[in-house]
Design a protein around this motif. Structure first.
Motif, mmCIF file in Angstrom:
data_model
loop_
_atom_site.group_PDB
_atom_site.id
_atom_site.type_symbol
_atom_site.label_atom_id
_atom_site.label_comp_id
_atom_site.label_asym_id
_atom_site.label_seq_id
_atom_site.Cartn_x
_atom_site.Cartn_y
_atom_site.Cartn_z
ATOM 1 N N PHE A 217 67.811 132.826 206.777
ATOM 2 C CA PHE A 217 67.950 133.880 207.779
ATOM 3 C C PHE A 217 69.116 134.819 207.461
ATOM 4 O O PHE A 217 70.111 134.416 206.867
ATOM 5 C CB PHE A 217 68.243 133.263 209.155
ATOM 6 N N ASP A 218 68.959 136.068 207.912
ATOM 7 C CA ASP A 218 70.091 136.988 207.965
ATOM 8 C C ASP A 218 69.744 138.090 208.954
ATOM 9 O O ASP A 218 68.669 138.071 209.578
ATOM 10 C CB ASP A 218 70.436 137.563 206.592
ATOM 11 N N LEU A 219 70.651 139.037 209.077
ATOM 12 C CA LEU A 219 70.417 140.164 209.986
ATOM 13 C C LEU A 219 69.204 140.969 209.539
ATOM 14 O O LEU A 219 68.913 141.039 208.331
ATOM 15 C CB LEU A 219 71.648 141.074 210.008
ATOM 16 N N PRO A 220 68.506 141.599 210.451
ATOM 17 C CA PRO A 220 67.388 142.463 210.041
ATOM 18 C C PRO A 220 67.918 143.705 209.326
ATOM 19 O O PRO A 220 68.967 144.250 209.703
ATOM 20 C CB PRO A 220 66.722 142.824 211.365
ATOM 21 N N ALA A 221 67.211 144.115 208.282
ATOM 22 C CA ALA A 221 67.608 145.327 207.566
ATOM 23 C C ALA A 221 67.401 146.536 208.462
ATOM 24 O O ALA A 221 66.462 146.584 209.265
ATOM 25 C CB ALA A 221 66.782 145.462 206.289
ATOM 26 N N LYS A 222 68.283 147.508 208.341
ATOM 27 C CA LYS A 222 68.194 148.697 209.195
ATOM 28 C C LYS A 222 67.061 149.618 208.776
ATOM 29 O O LYS A 222 66.539 150.391 209.576
ATOM 30 C CB LYS A 222 69.527 149.445 209.168
ATOM 31 N N ALA B 65 59.860 127.724 197.680
ATOM 32 C CA ALA B 65 60.101 126.900 198.869
ATOM 33 C C ALA B 65 60.993 127.599 199.891
ATOM 34 O O ALA B 65 61.196 127.093 200.999
ATOM 35 C CB ALA B 65 60.733 125.570 198.469
ATOM 36 N N ILE B 66 61.534 128.783 199.528
ATOM 37 C CA ILE B 66 62.429 129.516 200.426
ATOM 38 C C ILE B 66 61.669 130.677 201.058
ATOM 39 O O ILE B 66 61.059 131.490 200.355
ATOM 40 C CB ILE B 66 63.651 130.065 199.664
ATOM 41 N N THR B 67 61.703 130.762 202.382
ATOM 42 C CA THR B 67 61.030 131.840 203.114
ATOM 43 C C THR B 67 62.071 132.731 203.770
ATOM 44 O O THR B 67 62.998 132.239 204.429
ATOM 45 C CB THR B 67 60.100 131.257 204.196
ATOM 46 N N ALA B 68 61.924 134.045 203.587
ATOM 47 C CA ALA B 68 62.849 135.006 204.186
ATOM 48 C C ALA B 68 62.593 135.130 205.679
ATOM 49 O O ALA B 68 61.445 135.114 206.139
ATOM 50 C CB ALA B 68 62.706 136.360 203.499
ATOM 51 N N ALA B 69 63.668 135.246 206.463
ATOM 52 C CA ALA B 69 63.549 135.372 207.915
ATOM 53 C C ALA B 69 64.707 136.217 208.442
ATOM 54 O O ALA B 69 65.732 136.361 207.783
ATOM 55 C CB ALA B 69 63.552 133.996 208.574
ATOM 56 N N ASN B 70 64.530 136.787 209.638
ATOM 57 C CA ASN B 70 65.619 137.544 210.257
ATOM 58 C C ASN B 70 65.749 137.142 211.729
ATOM 59 O O ASN B 70 64.837 136.583 212.328
ATOM 60 C CB ASN B 70 65.404 139.055 210.104
#
Length: 791
Positions: free
Chosen positions: A37-42, A73-78
């Motif tokens: 997870f991280d912040l959503p891109a602007k 195995a890694i999925t991007a999330a925000n």
């Protein structure tokens, strides 16, 4: 909760910075499905920040991914769109920036989405775990703790586990088992104090070194020459380590100590030197910006000279007197000479050690349960061979304590705080019964957690001894021994770097003879950090140069005989591999019934780098496996081509998982993440094979060869590389012979040959190459420099 085993099927990492992304990568290495997870891109894709971080994993060195395909195995999330996905996560690790207010805000955001069984942890390097826990709902606090990975997470063995005041003991035990076996880490429990154990002691050591660098007016390069391998520490020593970590990061940690430890007797020293502040102001932050304390000018590494305020060549070495002192093997004698010497460099080293010992003893009761925790934290987190208390004890506990006290009284130490009373009441902190705890006033044994029963030979502290089993048979090359009465024998080599010579070859064969009569299985396992560096190159070169070609021929024939003996043993032979597994070592494990490999195993048929080709059955085994895979489509060439490229280029796998991709390990081979569990697992695998009625494979008599057409195709690849000057004529010579052997020689495509045919080809080409001057030059160069020569 405490009675339910901790099962982690899916994890989430919050924060896709360098640390968070690499923690996610290591979870993926271990087959843990992971949300990052991280912040959503602007702008654009809202997962853009995380997607970029995942893509960047492939560019980092050392590689966070043990094998590139693991990234799947890694999925991007925000945090805007995907918080619902947290409901399925068994483990959530927060790894955002070291700002308590940011962390607390994030916890409030995720709390409604966490399951009732989810375990939550912060990867903070020093913030208060209890202060963070207070921001969580009451029901979550028993499942919260600190899990502090050291950078880079894949490679650094240490993980500090920091409970809050309400953390469930069952949760901690489950985490400890997961971190130890699944992720391969060394767990140290730390108290909830600023910077915990590793960074508290490690950063103080750097601060003390910086203080005494200025006091003794020494250059950065000289201090690095004195505080690296010469005293059992990494090559990066002190100031190169600071550059690698980042000078801004170093300054931040120092400031954290100053802000959070106002009553520490050494507080006056918790400030960044003026030169460090000046470098940061200029944007010279170390390795990540290309310049810091050191930088590169052309091919040369140059060092900051504070007097000249410019970079100058870096080439300082210890004085002759100090070099002689550091060469003394007896630690007590060495420290006595350092303290007594009038050489400023010796005085500097004594001062650095004195203040480290002083600080570690003074704060032991505050930061840890036992001295063991401090020593392991520094060894595993900073790469020292011995921790501070081990070093002190080896140097003579009572004498060193007396010298420290004298220096404190004389005002020479960095602090006037007295040594704690317990220092004078013990004769050291590590003994057979355990390690000293200032809380109980006695030696406390190692953890009784069941996970440690898997470590038959755990990382030993000074003075610790473990059962080395009963010798069944031995010669000058190997020891055959047994640990317990499970019927599984263990073969260990006695040579330097576990190289293979005639005594090893004869010993392995005789060990198998013994096992077939008296045991049910064998494991080949070494006590060092390398499985085997391969054949004894020095001995081989000596045979060639003295004209003893017959002796060399006999040795290689014996090598092949040994490999075949391993493969066709009537009891299963299992290789337990870790670290360097080169040449003949790789060939041995290829012939075993199964290989159990530690994740950090660097495996390769690298003979081309010294002008030779594998002749211990490795090329034969590749051809046999290619033929077996060809049973489905009838064409062994695609597999031959893939393996040819790996062998001809002397490729070394970057991990055991990568070795599987290269074809040097089989799909059925087992990968273990914690190298201290390697022997336990290998013995279990060997016993399991025996219990299921093991029979050796049938001898391969119908190996489908790629033939002269296959050889010609591979040689065409070489022509292009030779014309483009990517390889030398001698590289071409070696690779052509490798191609000829793999494809079965000058025979028609799809001809069937047996193993003996292929082994004869190996030997023929090996001898002809061994007698070529350019090959002998390569061998000599490697023996002299440790590096390959591309002549």
């Amino acid at each position: 909760m405490s009675n339910v085993p901790l099962r982690i099927r899916k994890a989430a990492v919050l924060g896709a910075g360098v640390m968070g992304a690499q923690i996610a990568a290591h979870l993926a290495n271990a087959d843990v499905e992971t949300l990052l997870f991280d912040l959503p891109a602007k702008e654009g894709d809202k997962n853009g920040i995380v997607t970029k971080a995942i893509q960047n994993l492939a560019k980092l060195s050392p590689a966070p991914l043990a094998e590139k395909s693991r990234v799947a195995a890694i999925t991007a999330a925000n945090y805007d769109d995907n918080l619902e996905a947290l409901r399925d996560c068994d483990l959530v690790i927060e790894a955002i920036a070291e700002r308590q207010d940011w962390k607390l805000d994030l916890y409030k955001k995720i709390a409604p989405y966490l399951s009732d069984s989810a375990v939550v942890a912060s990867n903070t390097s020093g913030l208060s775990i209890n202060a963070l826990a207070d921001a969580l709902p009451v029901k979550l606090r028993p499942r919260f703790s600190g899990i502090h990975f050291f950078n880079p997470p894949r490679y650094m063995h240490l993980v500090e586990l920091i409970p809050d005041r309400e953390t469930d003991r069952g949760v901690l035990a489950g985490l400890e088992a997961f971190l130890t076996t699944t992720l391969g880490k060394g767990v140290v429990y730390a108290k909830d104090t600023p910077n915990f154990i590793g960074n508290r002691i490690g950063v103080f050591s750097i601060l003390a070194t910086m203080h005494h660098t200025a006091a003794f007016k020494l250059g950065f390069d000289l201090v690095d020459a004195l505080t690296g391998p010469a005293i059992g520490r990494p090559k990066s020593a002190t100031y190169r380590t600071a550059d690698v970590v980042g000078l801004d990061t170093m300054a931040h940690v120092i400031k954290t100590m100053a802000d959070t430890l106002p009553s520490d007797p050494w507080h006056a020293h918790f400030q960044a030197p003026a030169w460090l502040t000046a470098l940061i102001a200029k944007g010279a932050l170390g390795q990540k910006t290309g310049a810091g304390i050191y930088t590169k000018r052309g091919k040369d590494i140059v060092m900051l000279d504070l007097g000249k305020q410019d970079y100058v060549p870096s080439a300082a070495k210890p004085s002759d007197e100090v070099a002689a002192i550091l060469a003394v093997k007896n630690p007590a004698e060495k420290f006595a000479k350092l303290r007594a010497s009038g050489d400023p460099q010796a005085q500097f080293l004594w001062a650095v050690f004195r203040d480290l010992f002083h600080y570690s003893a003074y704060h032991l009761a505050d930061i840890a349960e036992t001295a063991r925790d401090v020593d392991f934290a520094i060894r595993w987190g900073y790469g020292w061979k011995l921790g501070p208390f081990e070093t002190w004890q080896a140097a003579g506990w009572a004498d060193v304590a007396k010298w420290i006290a004298e220096d404190i009284a004389a005002g020479k130490a960095m602090s006037s705080a007295p040594l704690p009373t317990w220092v004078g009441q013990v004769d050291g902190v590590h003994h057979a019964a355990g390690s000293y705890s200032p809380h109980t006033g006695k030696d406390e044994p190692r953890s009784s957690h069941p996970v440690y029963r898997r470590q038959l030979f755990p990382d030993a502290l000074i003075g610790e001894k473990f059962d080395t089993g009963a010798t069944l048979w031995e010669n000058d090359g190997v020891r055959l021994w047994q640990l317990g009465d499970d019927g599984v024998g263990i073969v260990s080599f006695k040579t330097k770097m576990n190289t293979v010579n005639d005594a090893v070859l004869d010993g392995v064969q005789q060990a198998i003879d013994y096992a077939e009569k008296n045991l049910k299985a064998l494991v080949i396992w070494q006590t060092g950090d390398a499985f085997s560096a391969g054949a004894d190159l020095k001995g081989m070169l000596g045979m060639v140069q003295s004209g003893k070609i017959d002796a060399l021929e006999s040795m290689i024939a014996n090598f092949q005989k040994t490999s075949q003996r391993i493969k066709y043993s009537l009891v299963p032979v299992v290789a337990a591999v870790r670290g360097l597994t080169l040449g003949g070592g790789c060939e041995f494990q290829m012939h075993c019934a199964r290989t159990v490999a530690a994740l950090e195993s660097y495996i390769g048929l690298v003979e081309a780098g010294v002008g030779l080709l594998p002749a211990g059955g490795g090329l034969k085994e590749i051809a046999v496996r290619a033929s077996q895979r060809a049973a489905a489509d009838g064409d062994p060439f695609p597999e031959i081509k893939r393996m040819f490229e790996a062998v001809a280029q002397a490729k070394l796998s970057g991990s055991a998982l990568e070795a599987k991709q290269l074809g040097l390990l089989r799909d059925s081979d087992v990968v273990v993440f914690n190298s201290f569990e390697l022997l336990h697992v290998a013995k279990k695998v060997a016993a399991s094979l025996a219990e299921t009625g093991y029979r050796p494979p049938l001898r391969a008599r119908d190996v489908i060869a790629a033939g002269d057409v296959g050889t010609a195709t591979l040689k065409m690849m070489l022509v292009n590389m030779l014309e483009g000057r990517f390889i030398s004529p001698h590289d071409d010579e070696i690779a052509s012979r490798i191609a000829d052997t793999l494809c079965g020689g000058v025979i028609e495509r799809d001809s069937q040959v047996d193993e003996r045919w292929l082994l004869d080809l190996e030997r023929k080409h090996f001898f002809e190459l061994a007698q070529m001057p350019k090959t002998q030059e390569r061998i000599q160069h490697t023996l002299t420099t440790g590096k390959p020569l591309r002549n």
